[in-house]
Write a protein that holds these residues in place. Structure first.
Motif, PDB file in Angstrom:
ATOM      1  N   PRO B 182       0.822  -1.215   0.000  1.00 26.96           N
ATOM      2  CA  PRO B 182       0.000   0.000   0.000  1.00 26.96           C
ATOM      3  C   PRO B 182       0.855   1.265   0.000  1.00 26.96           C
ATOM      4  O   PRO B 182       1.967   1.274   0.537  1.00 26.96           O
ATOM      5  CB  PRO B 182      -0.787  -0.114   1.299  1.00 26.96           C
ATOM      6  CG  PRO B 182       0.013  -1.025   2.164  1.00 26.96           C
ATOM      7  CD  PRO B 182       0.689  -1.979   1.238  1.00 26.96           C
ATOM      8  N   GLU B 183       0.321   2.305  -0.633  1.00 28.50           N
ATOM      9  CA  GLU B 183       0.988   3.603  -0.604  1.00 28.50           C
ATOM     10  C   GLU B 183       0.034   4.628  -0.036  1.00 28.50           C
ATOM     11  O   GLU B 183      -1.179   4.412  -0.050  1.00 28.50           O
ATOM     12  CB  GLU B 183       1.406   3.987  -2.030  1.00 28.50           C
ATOM     13  CG  GLU B 183       2.638   3.226  -2.447  1.00 28.50           C
ATOM     14  CD  GLU B 183       3.120   3.626  -3.825  1.00 28.50           C
ATOM     15  OE1 GLU B 183       2.534   4.548  -4.416  1.00 28.50           O
ATOM     16  OE2 GLU B 183       4.075   2.984  -4.293  1.00 28.50           O
ATOM     17  N   PRO B 184       0.565   5.737   0.476  1.00 30.17           N
ATOM     18  CA  PRO B 184      -0.322   6.761   1.059  1.00 30.17           C
ATOM     19  C   PRO B 184      -1.463   7.077   0.103  1.00 30.17           C
ATOM     20  O   PRO B 184      -1.241   7.206  -1.106  1.00 30.17           O
ATOM     21  CB  PRO B 184       0.608   7.968   1.239  1.00 30.17           C
ATOM     22  CG  PRO B 184       1.959   7.372   1.413  1.00 30.17           C
ATOM     23  CD  PRO B 184       1.980   6.119   0.592  1.00 30.17           C
ATOM     24  N   GLY B 185      -2.664   7.160   0.651  1.00 30.48           N
ATOM     25  CA  GLY B 185      -3.820   7.430  -0.182  1.00 30.48           C
ATOM     26  C   GLY B 185      -4.640   6.179  -0.489  1.00 30.48           C
ATOM     27  O   GLY B 185      -5.723   6.265  -1.042  1.00 30.48           O
ATOM     28  N   TYR B 186      -4.157   5.012  -0.102  1.00 31.91           N
ATOM     29  CA  TYR B 186      -4.948   3.791  -0.325  1.00 31.91           C
ATOM     30  C   TYR B 186      -6.209   3.823   0.534  1.00 31.91           C
ATOM     31  O   TYR B 186      -6.239   4.441   1.587  1.00 31.91           O
ATOM     32  CB  TYR B 186      -4.106   2.543  -0.062  1.00 31.91           C
ATOM     33  CG  TYR B 186      -3.821   2.252   1.393  1.00 31.91           C
ATOM     34  CD1 TYR B 186      -2.909   3.009   2.106  1.00 31.91           C
ATOM     35  CD2 TYR B 186      -4.469   1.213   2.063  1.00 31.91           C
ATOM     36  CE1 TYR B 186      -2.649   2.749   3.449  1.00 31.91           C
ATOM     37  CE2 TYR B 186      -4.212   0.951   3.402  1.00 31.91           C
ATOM     38  CZ  TYR B 186      -3.305   1.727   4.084  1.00 31.91           C
ATOM     39  OH  TYR B 186      -3.062   1.473   5.399  1.00 31.91           O
ATOM     40  N   THR B 187      -7.255   3.156   0.054  1.00 31.60           N
ATOM     41  CA  THR B 187      -8.554   3.275   0.720  1.00 31.60           C
ATOM     42  C   THR B 187      -8.924   1.986   1.455  1.00 31.60           C
ATOM     43  O   THR B 187      -8.250   0.970   1.333  1.00 31.60           O
ATOM     44  CB  THR B 187      -9.670   3.539  -0.311  1.00 31.60           C
ATOM     45  OG1 THR B 187      -9.736   2.397  -1.179  1.00 31.60           O
ATOM     46  CG2 THR B 187      -9.364   4.785  -1.120  1.00 31.60           C
ATOM     47  N   TYR B 188     -10.039   2.059   2.194  1.00 26.32           N
ATOM     48  CA  TYR B 188     -10.544   0.877   2.898  1.00 26.32           C
ATOM     49  C   TYR B 188     -10.900  -0.224   1.900  1.00 26.32           C
ATOM     50  O   TYR B 188     -10.713  -1.406   2.172  1.00 26.32           O
ATOM     51  CB  TYR B 188     -11.776   1.239   3.735  1.00 26.32           C
ATOM     52  CG  TYR B 188     -11.449   2.050   4.974  1.00 26.32           C
ATOM     53  CD1 TYR B 188     -10.983   1.429   6.129  1.00 26.32           C
ATOM     54  CD2 TYR B 188     -11.597   3.432   4.988  1.00 26.32           C
ATOM     55  CE1 TYR B 188     -10.678   2.158   7.267  1.00 26.32           C
ATOM     56  CE2 TYR B 188     -11.297   4.174   6.129  1.00 26.32           C
ATOM     57  CZ  TYR B 188     -10.836   3.536   7.263  1.00 26.32           C
ATOM     58  OH  TYR B 188     -10.533   4.267   8.385  1.00 26.32           O
ATOM     59  N   GLU B 189     -11.407   0.189   0.722  1.00 29.00           N
ATOM     60  CA  GLU B 189     -11.763  -0.801  -0.302  1.00 29.00           C
ATOM     61  C   GLU B 189     -10.498  -1.505  -0.802  1.00 29.00           C
ATOM     62  O   GLU B 189     -10.505  -2.708  -1.044  1.00 29.00           O
ATOM     63  CB  GLU B 189     -12.489  -0.143  -1.478  1.00 29.00           C
ATOM     64  CG  GLU B 189     -13.929   0.255  -1.186  1.00 29.00           C
ATOM     65  CD  GLU B 189     -14.038   1.450  -0.249  1.00 29.00           C
ATOM     66  OE1 GLU B 189     -13.176   2.353  -0.337  1.00 29.00           O
ATOM     67  OE2 GLU B 189     -14.950   1.463   0.586  1.00 29.00           O
ATOM     68  N   ASP B 190      -9.408  -0.710  -0.943  1.00 26.97           N
ATOM     69  CA  ASP B 190      -8.143  -1.314  -1.354  1.00 26.97           C
ATOM     70  C   ASP B 190      -7.718  -2.395  -0.369  1.00 26.97           C
ATOM     71  O   ASP B 190      -7.279  -3.477  -0.765  1.00 26.97           O
ATOM     72  CB  ASP B 190      -7.032  -0.245  -1.441  1.00 26.97           C
ATOM     73  CG  ASP B 190      -7.286   0.735  -2.577  1.00 26.97           C
ATOM     74  OD1 ASP B 190      -8.050   0.375  -3.488  1.00 26.97           O
ATOM     75  OD2 ASP B 190      -6.738   1.851  -2.523  1.00 26.97           O
ATOM     76  N   VAL B 191      -7.858  -2.092   0.921  1.00 30.86           N
ATOM     77  CA  VAL B 191      -7.466  -3.072   1.943  1.00 30.86           C
ATOM     78  C   VAL B 191      -8.237  -4.363   1.728  1.00 30.86           C
ATOM     79  O   VAL B 191      -7.673  -5.457   1.719  1.00 30.86           O
ATOM     80  CB  VAL B 191      -7.738  -2.543   3.369  1.00 30.86           C
ATOM     81  CG1 VAL B 191      -7.401  -3.600   4.414  1.00 30.86           C
ATOM     82  CG2 VAL B 191      -6.943  -1.286   3.628  1.00 30.86           C
ATOM     83  N   GLN B 192      -9.566  -4.208   1.536  1.00 34.23           N
ATOM     84  CA  GLN B 192     -10.391  -5.414   1.376  1.00 34.23           C
ATOM     85  C   GLN B 192      -9.943  -6.236   0.177  1.00 34.23           C
ATOM     86  O   GLN B 192      -9.862  -7.455   0.262  1.00 34.23           O
ATOM     87  CB  GLN B 192     -11.860  -5.022   1.249  1.00 34.23           C
ATOM     88  CG  GLN B 192     -12.379  -4.397   2.528  1.00 34.23           C
ATOM     89  CD  GLN B 192     -13.875  -4.236   2.543  1.00 34.23           C
ATOM     90  OE1 GLN B 192     -14.443  -3.707   1.602  1.00 34.23           O
ATOM     91  NE2 GLN B 192     -14.504  -4.688   3.612  1.00 34.23           N
ATOM     92  N   SER B 193      -9.613  -5.540  -0.933  1.00 30.35           N
ATOM     93  CA  SER B 193      -9.282  -6.319  -2.120  1.00 30.35           C
ATOM     94  C   SER B 193      -7.881  -6.933  -2.026  1.00 30.35           C
ATOM     95  O   SER B 193      -7.690  -8.092  -2.345  1.00 30.35           O
ATOM     96  CB  SER B 193      -9.468  -5.485  -3.397  1.00 30.35           C
ATOM     97  OG  SER B 193      -8.360  -4.623  -3.577  1.00 30.35           O
ATOM     98  N   PHE B 194      -6.876  -6.149  -1.550  1.00 31.62           N
ATOM     99  CA  PHE B 194      -5.563  -6.808  -1.519  1.00 31.62           C
ATOM    100  C   PHE B 194      -5.437  -7.813  -0.386  1.00 31.62           C
ATOM    101  O   PHE B 194      -4.687  -8.777  -0.473  1.00 31.62           O
ATOM    102  CB  PHE B 194      -4.383  -5.815  -1.600  1.00 31.62           C
ATOM    103  CG  PHE B 194      -4.121  -4.939  -0.414  1.00 31.62           C
ATOM    104  CD1 PHE B 194      -3.757  -5.458   0.813  1.00 31.62           C
ATOM    105  CD2 PHE B 194      -4.172  -3.550  -0.549  1.00 31.62           C
ATOM    106  CE1 PHE B 194      -3.481  -4.636   1.887  1.00 31.62           C
ATOM    107  CE2 PHE B 194      -3.886  -2.716   0.530  1.00 31.62           C
ATOM    108  CZ  PHE B 194      -3.562  -3.267   1.745  1.00 31.62           C
ATOM    109  N   ALA B 195      -6.231  -7.621   0.680  1.00 27.08           N
ATOM    110  CA  ALA B 195      -6.192  -8.612   1.761  1.00 27.08           C
ATOM    111  C   ALA B 195      -6.710  -9.959   1.260  1.00 27.08           C
ATOM    112  O   ALA B 195      -6.155 -11.013   1.578  1.00 27.08           O
ATOM    113  CB  ALA B 195      -7.012  -8.130   2.950  1.00 27.08           C
TER     114      ALA B 195
END
Lengths: 302, 446
Positions: B182-195
């Motif tokens: 992750p890089e600064p500016g990543y979102t909660y949705e990003d967390v869900q998808s890369f997790a």
């Protein structure tokens, strides 16, 4: 009676007695009676530990029974704990005591070894070790893995946490075991010999001789362990801290949390007095029931 | 024979009484001579001064702090400092008991969550007068570092290090799974998808260790422009339960989809050193404070990276500089000025801070920060860089938690956090239940 009269004339002996118990008496007044009176007073106040207590009458007690769901939960957990652990612990202690009541090689060593968990009983170390043994990566799961069973974390699973704590206190059966052992030694061997001659099976001997002869000891252990069970604290506080979701919220842990984490000493004092009443009630019940099952040889069977 | 015994007894009684009475009276004398000494001390600075200091921490912190205390005593031979220290467990119980007995140490380590409780009960001293007269030198400290210790413009606590909430991830696991970290500016949705992708691609490891704890919750609420507590401290700071529902739902989704580790994997991790990320069981831990990186990286024995918390699309930035812990001077202290002097030393002295090594967070004095930067190990550097980076994303800190906040947090853990992990309540039920009970507790604040 005669003897008593003689003693009464010797007032100096009374003085001797009081002199010798003076250190205990002073401690008793200072560290038990004093704090008890103080806590009774605090239980009728709103006291945050840091500012002066203010009188609120029975409000703490009323809140407890009408509004406090965690109080009910703590009672529930504590009752399950006591009713689950005490009979198991006593049965196990009696079982092991009977094993040790024989003349085998090295039995003394075993007696000592089995007593060790009780010496360590209240200690922080055992609680921490228990946590490790029953944790997700603990030894128990390693053993289960051999049989292909995938374990969970037994101390933090809502379904198993309380049972794990019960198991811990059952394991600390040493002191009732020693008392049982002493009781067993006091049963005259002739009784068993006579029964054996009459053809009584070992099981029948146990039911008809051991249990009745041992009943005063069972009674004593039952009272002590019940009271101890109601006051249990360390196991829950150190291993699960009342969690998860209050499933192991022992009464004493809740009391402690109210007093020192939420600064509610008045309420905690009220909780303490309710605990005292509960212990007194159960002790009284056991005493009452004792008339029908405890056998005293010296009273001719009464 | 009888008489002899009687007189012997009387003698014994007498001895006992003498011992008992003299025991009491020497105590009385001690108190008297003590206060006499103190009067002398304040008049005459040459006399010995005794200070008591209380803190919580790890063994690492104890060793460092003790060494600094020794240095201070060497430089100030007229001061004797007796340290008292424990772990976090039991610390507040110990302090509450001492406070009840009017026996608080001169200097105590204070936490942001407890500051209001202690100020509200009038147990801490306003340090502003000492700052004004220069005993407590804060001239090298920017306001943003001091603010957190102030209540109604009075300075009750001096920050010992700055902290920023964040997440920590294992770069090696991201690489193994073939996923960009992750890089600064990543979102909660990003967390869900890369997790989810991490969990799928990795053998025997989960994407994230989920969290619905109060720290990330506070962050999320700030992103929505509200706080957990209302400014007057008499209720929760948000009106709409949907906020908490949404926040909880994110975690519930991740646990259900297998993106996040199941609760029995992380619930029995006691300390920061025992979190699953240390063993490589998860690739990311969403709830950490920057100063904890030092401990977690040394426990893991391999590099881990700090990252900002996820951003909320269209939301504000939730980050803030948090005082990791404070020193406060207590009302029970008879040597408040000396106590302030020690805190000043702790804050500004270069050698002392070399020993302390920013273990309590990034030091607040500018010169100390510059001095330490070159001497730090990797984890320390990452922590410094992270705090610096987070400053660009930070908004002012919320006021300290109100009285009763500790009770609210217990409530939250038992009735929201744990049941959510175990799937025992729905987010809607949890949010409604929490509002009702938390407001009941907070309503007691006058």
């Amino acid at each position: 009676m005669k003897k008593k009269k003689q003693l009464r004339s010797q007032r100096s002996i009374d003085i001797t007695g009081f002199t010798f118990i003076a250190p205990w008496l002073i401690g008793f007044l200072g560290f038990i009676v004093g704090p008890m009176i103080a806590s009774l007073y605090f239980s009728f106040t709103n006291y945050d530990l840091l500012s002066a207590p203010s009188w609120i009458g029975f409000e703490n007690y009323i809140t407890m029974f009408t509004e406090d769901a965690r109080f009910i939960q703590a009672l529930k957990v504590t009752f399950i704990f006591v009713f689950g652990s005490v009979p198991l612990k006593l049965a196990f202690a009696l079982f092991v005591a009977m094993l040790f009541n024989t003349r085998r090689k090295g039995v003394g060593l075993y007696r000592t070894l089995y007593y060790v968990p009780s010496i360590l009983g209240g200690s922080v170390a055992v609680a921490v070790v228990w946590r490790e043994l029953f944790g997700r990566e603990g030894a128990l799961n390693d053993v289960l893995a051999i049989f292909g069973i995938e374990g969970t974390s037994w101390v933090t699973s809502p379904d198993f946490a309380l049972s794990t704590l019960i198991l811990l206190v059952v394991w600390q059966f040493g002191s009732p075991m020693l008392i049982f052992l002493a009781g067993l030694k006091a049963i005259p061997n002739e009784l068993y010999e006579a029964a054996a001659v009459d053809g009584a099976s070992p099981f029948l001997q146990f039911i008809k001789i051991t249990l009745p002869m041992l009943s005063p000891v069972i009674f004593f252990n039952l009272v002590m362990q019940t009271i101890q069970g109601f006051m249990a604290f360390t196991q829950s506080f150190l291993i699960t801290n009342g969690g998860p979701m209050d499933r192991t919220l022992f009464y004493a842990v809740y009391l402690y949390e109210k007093a020192f984490a939420h600064f509610d000493m008045g309420y905690a004092s009220a909780l303490a007095w309710i605990l005292l009443l509960i212990c007194a009630l159960f002790t009284a019940l056991i005493f009452k029931s004792a008339q029908s099952w405890v056998y005293y040889e010296s009273e001719g069977g009464k | 024979m009888f008489k002899k015994r009687k007189s012997l007894l009387l003698l014994l009684m007498l001895v006992l009484i003498v011992i008992f009475v003299s025991g009491c009276s020497t105590e009385g004398e001690d108190v008297a001579s003590d206060s006499g000494d103190d009067a002398g001390k304040t008049e005459n600075n040459e006399d010995q001064i005794e200070l008591r200091i209380l803190w919580w921490g790890s063994q690492n912190r104890h060793d460092r702090t003790l060494e600094v205390i020794d240095r201070y005593m060497e430089e100030n031979p007229n001061v004797t400092i007796s340290p008292e220290f424990t772990g976090w467990d039991g610390y507040w119980e110990k302090m509450a008991t001492q406070a009840a007995g009017g026996n608080l140490p001169d200097i105590v380590q204070m936490d942001y969550a407890y500051l209001t409780e202690y100020v509200g009960r009038n147990l801490l001293v306003d340090l502003n007068p000492f700052v004004k007269e220069g005993t407590l030198d804060l001239s090298d400290v920017e306001d943003v570092y001091i603010e957190g210790g102030k209540i109604n413009d009075s300075l009750y606590a001096v920050n010992l290090g700055a902290n920023v909430h964040g997440t920590v991830y294992d770069p090696a696991l991201f690489e193994e799974a073939g996923i960009e970290p992750p890089e600064p500016g990543y979102t909660y949705e990003d967390v869900q998808s890369f997790a989810k992708k991490l969990s799928d691609n990795l053998d025997g490891a989960y994407g994230v260790q989920p969290t619905v704890g109060t720290n990330p919750l506070k962050h999320y609420l700030r992103q929505n422009g509200v706080s957990l507590y209302a400014p007057d401290g008499k209720s929760l700071g948000y009106e709409d339960d949907q906020l908490l529902v949404d926040f909880l739902q994110k975690t519930v989704d991740m646990i259900e989809s297998g993106a996040a580790a199941p609760p029995d994997l992380f619930m029995d991790a006691g300390s920061i050193e025992q979190q699953p990320i240390v063993n490589g069981d998860t690739a990311m831990l969403l709830d950490i404070f920057s100063n904890q990186l030092v401990a977690i990286e040394s426990a893991a024995g391999r590099p881990l990276e700090l990252m900002l918390d996820p951003t909320l699309e269209g939301g504000e930035s939730g980050h803030f500089l948090k005082p990791s812990q404070f020193f406060s001077v207590t009302k029970d202290s008879k040597h408040q000025e000396e106590a302030a002097k020690f805190i000043s030393y702790f804050t500004n002295n270069l050698e002392a801070n070399e020993v302390l090594n920013a273990e309590r967070g990034v030091p607040i004095a500018g010169t100390v920060r510059d001095h330490l930067r070159d001497k730090l190990d990797d984890a320390g550097k990452k922590m410094f860089d992270y705090v610096e980076m987070a400053q660009d994303y930070a908004n002012p800190i919320d006021p300290p938690d109100p009285q009763g906040a500790t009770e609210v947090e217990t409530l939250y853990v038992r009735e929201v956090e744990e049941p959510i992990y175990y799937g025992q309540v729905t987010p809607e039920e949890a949010a409604a239940n929490f509002r009702e009970k938390a407001n009941e507790i907070l309503a007691k604040n006058e």
